[in-house]
Design an enzyme around this catalytic site. Structure first.
Site, PDB file in Angstrom:
ATOM      1  N   HIS A 148       0.799  -1.230   0.000  1.00 21.44           N
ATOM      2  CA  HIS A 148       0.000   0.000   0.000  1.00 21.44           C
ATOM      3  C   HIS A 148       0.832   1.280   0.000  1.00 21.44           C
ATOM      4  O   HIS A 148       0.295   2.357  -0.280  1.00 21.44           O
ATOM      5  CB  HIS A 148      -0.923   0.034   1.219  1.00 21.44           C
ATOM      6  N   ASP A 184      -3.659 -10.691  -1.953  1.00 17.23           N
ATOM      7  CA  ASP A 184      -4.127 -10.108  -0.694  1.00 17.23           C
ATOM      8  C   ASP A 184      -5.593  -9.696  -0.852  1.00 17.23           C
ATOM      9  O   ASP A 184      -6.035  -9.365  -1.955  1.00 17.23           O
ATOM     10  CB  ASP A 184      -3.255  -8.880  -0.403  1.00 17.23           C
ATOM     11  N   HIS A 186      -6.871  -7.005   0.011  1.00 20.07           N
ATOM     12  CA  HIS A 186      -6.895  -5.590  -0.334  1.00 20.07           C
ATOM     13  C   HIS A 186      -6.158  -5.351  -1.656  1.00 20.07           C
ATOM     14  O   HIS A 186      -5.156  -5.999  -1.946  1.00 20.07           O
ATOM     15  CB  HIS A 186      -6.233  -4.751   0.764  1.00 20.07           C
ATOM     16  N   ASP A 273      -4.857 -12.246   4.682  1.00 21.51           N
ATOM     17  CA  ASP A 273      -6.094 -11.638   5.181  1.00 21.51           C
ATOM     18  C   ASP A 273      -7.326 -11.984   4.360  1.00 21.51           C
ATOM     19  O   ASP A 273      -8.424 -11.490   4.633  1.00 21.51           O
ATOM     20  CB  ASP A 273      -5.943 -10.117   5.299  1.00 21.51           C
TER      21      ASP A 273
END
Length: 414
Positions: A148, A184, A186, A273
């Protein structure tokens, strides 16, 4: 692959596992969801299972990346801000740091922030160098995957973007084409943005739709900069995507794209996650599904780029119950034979886990005694047909329609 682009000859089963005790200094404090215990327990499990003792496995250290290396992706004023955040802060410095994403609950400043973050980057660069030199065919850095971080801003628990910097390093050293696959939950927004205008790097992110989840990006129409159209590929999936659907979506997109893209190096990010018990997202993926995708990534690397593969960690906030088992599977797949999900966890690891639970005030979980969740997969492959009534199938087909034609693929038949 063209003959002139062929990498040095390597031993097929050789693998570097990056580990440095300094990784554990990347620590936002006792109440932050990304505790470094997830890293120490991963290594405890890998050691107890004998994964680091396999033939051809080499544990390599992680140097601190230089400012010049960091600056291939990050703005120098931002790097200086991270340095300031690493020392005791004057009150007037807080407003400036908030402006670059440091402070508050997401990325709180901590002593030594610059060095700890730059060491993660150095680990991923060292892994790239080990692969490119021919020393190993594959490498794993479970502390990496900080996807990120933006050029001038920290975000999503990420300070420096080791994945983007490592890919940039590989390209600058002469790698013809790198494929980055991010699974992931995200969106891998920072890596995509850093490589947006780079035609030699292709980013593929399979994630929960930004309509529902941080960082709110990663839609099918986001396809790369003007000089690199088709180099950003996004597969946003609906909330509550289950294990079978998640594997189905990845199988329906990544293998065909990889064969068309023909990378010389594969880099993957394996945030844990996506798991059903992760507290920060709402996919319902199992460890068996995560393992299946890891195996698929190794198969893709073997097929399209002579096995040259760097696997990174990433997100994962069930730091005791899930992450160590997930990333032990990743180390197993990268270093040799996958571990049977039904295999019991070693007693030495269970003892280490019990100590970690006690130290962190976590409730014991007696049900967790094996490498898997006891949830076998029953994946319906894409070749069996597209169901227009299924939200997941509609999302996958939208991604295929957006991305496949740019690479000469038919979204309805390939």
């Amino acid at each position: 692959m063209l003959a002139d682009d062929a990498p040095p000859t390597t031993t097929a089963d050789s693998c570097a596992v990056v580990w440095d005790e300094g990784f554990c200094r990347y620590d936002f404090g006792p109440y932050h969801p990304m505790s470094p215990v997830r890293l120490t327990l991963t290594l405890d499990l890998a050691r107890a299972a004998g994964l680091l003792d396999r033939p051809g496995v080499e544990v390599i250290e992680a140097p601190v990346a230089s400012e010049e290396q960091l600056a291939t992706v990050h703005e120098r004023p931002y790097i200086e801000a991270v340095r300031r955040a690493s020392a005791p802060l004057l009150l007037e410095a807080h407003d400036e740091l908030i402006g670059v994403g440091i402070g508050g609950d997401d990325v709180p400043a901590f002593p030594g922030m610059h060095e700890a973050s730059a060491r993660i980057v150095g680990g991923s660069i060292a892994a790239i160098d080990a692969i490119r030199s021919g020393r190993v065919a594959r490498a794993v850095n479970v502390a990496g995957g900080m996807h990120h971080a933006r050029p001038g801003r920290a975000s999503g628990f990420c300070v420096y973007n080791d994945a983007a910097i490592a890919i940039r390093h590989a390209i600058d050293e002469g790698e013809p084409r790198v494929l980055y696959v991010d699974v992931d939950v995200h969106h891998g927004d920072g890596v995509e943005r850093a490589l947006w205008d780079e035609p030699r790097a292709v980013t593929v992110s399979i994630h929960e739709s930004g309509e529902h989840l941080f960082p709110g990006t990663g839609f099918v129409q986001d396809t790369g900069g003007a000089g690199a159209l088709g180099s950003a590929i996004n597969v946003p999936l609906p909330p509550r995507t289950d294990a079978d659907g998640w594997v189905r979506a990845i199988r329906a997109t990544v293998p065909a794209l990889a064969r068309a893209i023909r990378p010389t190096l594969l880099v993957t990010q394996h945030g844990a996650d996506t798991h059903r018990v992760d507290p920060l997202a709402d996919f319902t993926v199992s460890l068996e599904a995560q393992r299946a995708v890891m195996v698929l990534m190794r198969e893709i690397a073997d097929e399209v780029c002579e096995g040259r593969w760097l696997a990174l960690g990433g997100g994962g906030y069930a730091v005791v119950d899930v992450v160590p088992r997930s990333w032990a599977h990743l180390i197993a797949v990268a270093t040799g034979d996958p571990v049977d999900p039904d295999q019991p966890l070693p007693q030495a690891y269970l003892d280490a886990e019990a100590r970690a639970r006690l130290e962190h005030g976590l409730t014991p979980e007696p049900a967790i005694r094996t490498f898997g969740d006891g949830r076998p997969l029953a994946v319906r492959d894409w070749e069996s047909g597209f169901d227009p009534e299924d939200p997941l199938d509609r999302a996958v087909q939208a991604a295929r329609r957006a991305a496949f034609p740019e690479w000469g693929l038919d979204p309805f038949h390939d």
